[in-house]
Design an enzyme around this catalytic site. Structure first.
Site, PDB file in Angstrom:
ATOM      1  N   HIS A  58       0.824  -1.204   0.000  1.00  0.00           N
ATOM      2  CA  HIS A  58       0.000   0.000   0.000  1.00  0.00           C
ATOM      3  C   HIS A  58       0.866   1.264   0.000  1.00  0.00           C
ATOM      4  O   HIS A  58       0.554   2.245  -0.689  1.00  0.00           O
ATOM      5  CB  HIS A  58      -0.910   0.030   1.237  1.00  0.00           C
ATOM      6  CG  HIS A  58      -1.890  -1.091   1.311  1.00  0.00           C
ATOM      7  ND1 HIS A  58      -1.803  -2.087   2.255  1.00  0.00           N
ATOM      8  CD2 HIS A  58      -2.979  -1.372   0.558  1.00  0.00           C
ATOM      9  CE1 HIS A  58      -2.817  -2.928   2.098  1.00  0.00           C
ATOM     10  NE2 HIS A  58      -3.537  -2.528   1.068  1.00  0.00           N
ATOM     11  N   GLU A 169      -0.935  -3.750  -9.200  1.00  0.00           N
ATOM     12  CA  GLU A 169      -1.029  -4.765 -10.247  1.00  0.00           C
ATOM     13  C   GLU A 169      -1.180  -6.177  -9.687  1.00  0.00           C
ATOM     14  O   GLU A 169      -1.472  -7.096 -10.446  1.00  0.00           O
ATOM     15  CB  GLU A 169       0.196  -4.701 -11.156  1.00  0.00           C
ATOM     16  CG  GLU A 169       0.215  -3.461 -12.046  1.00  0.00           C
ATOM     17  CD  GLU A 169       1.362  -3.477 -13.042  1.00  0.00           C
ATOM     18  OE1 GLU A 169       2.238  -4.376 -12.943  1.00  0.00           O
ATOM     19  OE2 GLU A 169       1.394  -2.586 -13.902  1.00  0.00           O
TER      20      GLU A 169
END
Length: 301
Positions: A58, A169
Site C-alpha cells: 500500500h 497490479e
C-alpha cells in the site's frame, strides 16, 4: 512527527496543511468540500483506495501517488459488498490506529474512513456491474465480487473526484475492470497501475498473508515461482499453455497447497485467450490454509 486529527464539520479546510498534518474524514460531503478547496488552489489530487491492514505494498501506491499529485487521499473501508457469503469479511484484519499511523508517515494528507452506513445509506439499491472482463479468473470463483468492487470504487471516485487513482497490479484483473468502468462511465480520473511489491522470497505482499501459519508461509512463495516457470515455458515455446498450466497446478498441490482455483495465461488487455503477437500474463489463485493467495506476472515478449 506527523499530527493526525479527526475532522468535524467545518474543520476540513485544515486537511493536509503545510505543517505536515493528516486529517481523518468520515463524511463524503466533507471530503468533496476538501477536494474542491484543494482544486481551487490548482492542486492535483490522488486517491489510493484500500481496505486497511496497511503494508509496504500500500505504501508503494502512496509513493506512486506522490509522483503524480500534490495532495493524497487514502481510503480505509472494508467493503462487505465484495465478499461472498462464505468469505472472510468478519475476520479481515483491521487496525485503524496503526493504518493511519503508517499512512501519515507515508505523507498521506487525508484518510477517508467512512462507516458502512455512510457508504451505503438506508435505501441504497444501486449496483455498478460489468460483463465480459469480469467473467474469467476470479470472476468464476467469487460470485458478485467485482460488482461489489466497481460499486464502491465508483462511489469513491465520485466522492473524491481525484485526478488520478492508484491501484496495485497484484489485483491485475481488478485494475482492468476499474479502467473499463471509468472509460465506459466517463469518470474523469486517470487509473494508474503500480507494480506488485514482493517479499524477499517473491511472495506478493497481501493483507491476507497474515492468515498464514509459519509452515504455510514457508510454502507460499511456490506460487510466484510456479508462475515464473509457466511464463518462461510459454515464452520459450517449450510447453503449450495447457500443458504448462496443468503442470503448475500439480506442482503447487505437491508443494502443499489446497484447492487451486486457477492457473491460466490470458491476454494482458482483454483477459481473453492469449494469442500470438499480443502481450500476455500468467495468473494464479490458490488456497493455502485459510488464505486465498493470488498473483500474476507478464509473459516475456
Amino acid at each position: 512527527m506527523v499530527a493526525i486529527r479527526t475532522s468535524t464539520k467545518g474543520t476540513w479546510e485544515a486537511a493536509g496543511d503545510s505543517a505536515g498534518s493528516m486529517t481523518i474524514i468520515r463524511d463524503g460531503a466533507e471530503l468533496r468540500a476538501c477536494v474542491q478547496a484543494w482544486k481551487s488552489e490548482g492542486l492535483r489530487v490522488a486517491l489510493v483506495p484500500t481496505m486497511g491492514a496497511i503494508h509496504q505494498g500500500h505504501i508503494s501506491l502512496v509513493q506512486a501517488a506522490h509522483e503524480r499529485s500534490d495532495r493524497i487521499i487514502a481510503s480505509l473501508f472494508v467493503n462487505p459488498k465484495q465478499f461472498g457469503p462464505s468469505e472472510d469479511v468478519e475476520t479481515y484484519p483491521m487496525d485503524e490506529v496503526n493504518d493511519t499511523r503508517l499512512l501519515s508517515g507515508a505523507g498521506v494528507h487525508v484518510v477517508y474512513a467512512p462507516s458502512f452506513k455512510a457508504m451505503y445509506p438506508d435505501g441504497f439499491v444501486t449496483t455498478v456491474s460489468l460483463s465480459d472482463i469480469t467473467a474469467p479468473l476470479c470472476g468464476e470463483f467469487r460470485d458478485g465480487h467485482f460488482a461489489g468492487v466497481t460499486t464502491v470504487v465508483a462511489k469513491l471516485l465520485l466522492q473524491a473526484a481525484p485526478d488520478v487513482a492508484v491501484f496495485g497490479e497484484k489485483d491485475y484483473q481488478q485494475l482492468l475492470v476499474i479502467r473499463r468502468m471509468v472509460k465506459d462511465l466517463d469518470i474523469p480520473s486517470e487509473i494508474l497501475g503500480s507494480p506488485t511489491v514482493r517479499e524477499n522470497d517473491g511472495l506478493a505482499m497481501s493483507s491476507r498473508n497474515a492468515y498464514l501459519s509459519a509452515e504455510e508461509r514457508a510454502i507460499a512463495p511456490a506460487l510466484y515461482q510456479t508462475l515464473l516457470a509457466v511464463a518462461d515455458q510459454v515464452a520459450s515455446g517449450t510447453e503449450s499453455i495447457d500443458n504448462a498450466c496443468r503442470a503448475a497446478r500439480e506442482s503447487l498441490q505437491a508443494a502443499g497447497f489446497g484447492d487451486i482455483d486457477y492457473i491460466d495465461v490470458r491476454d494482458a488487455q482483454s483477459l481473453g485467450p492469449a494469442g500470438p503477437g499480443r502481450s500476455a500474463r500468467v495468473f494464479g489463485a490458490a488456497w493455502l490454509g485459510k488464505a486465498r493467495l493470488i498473483d500474476n506476472l507478464p509473459v516475456p515478449e
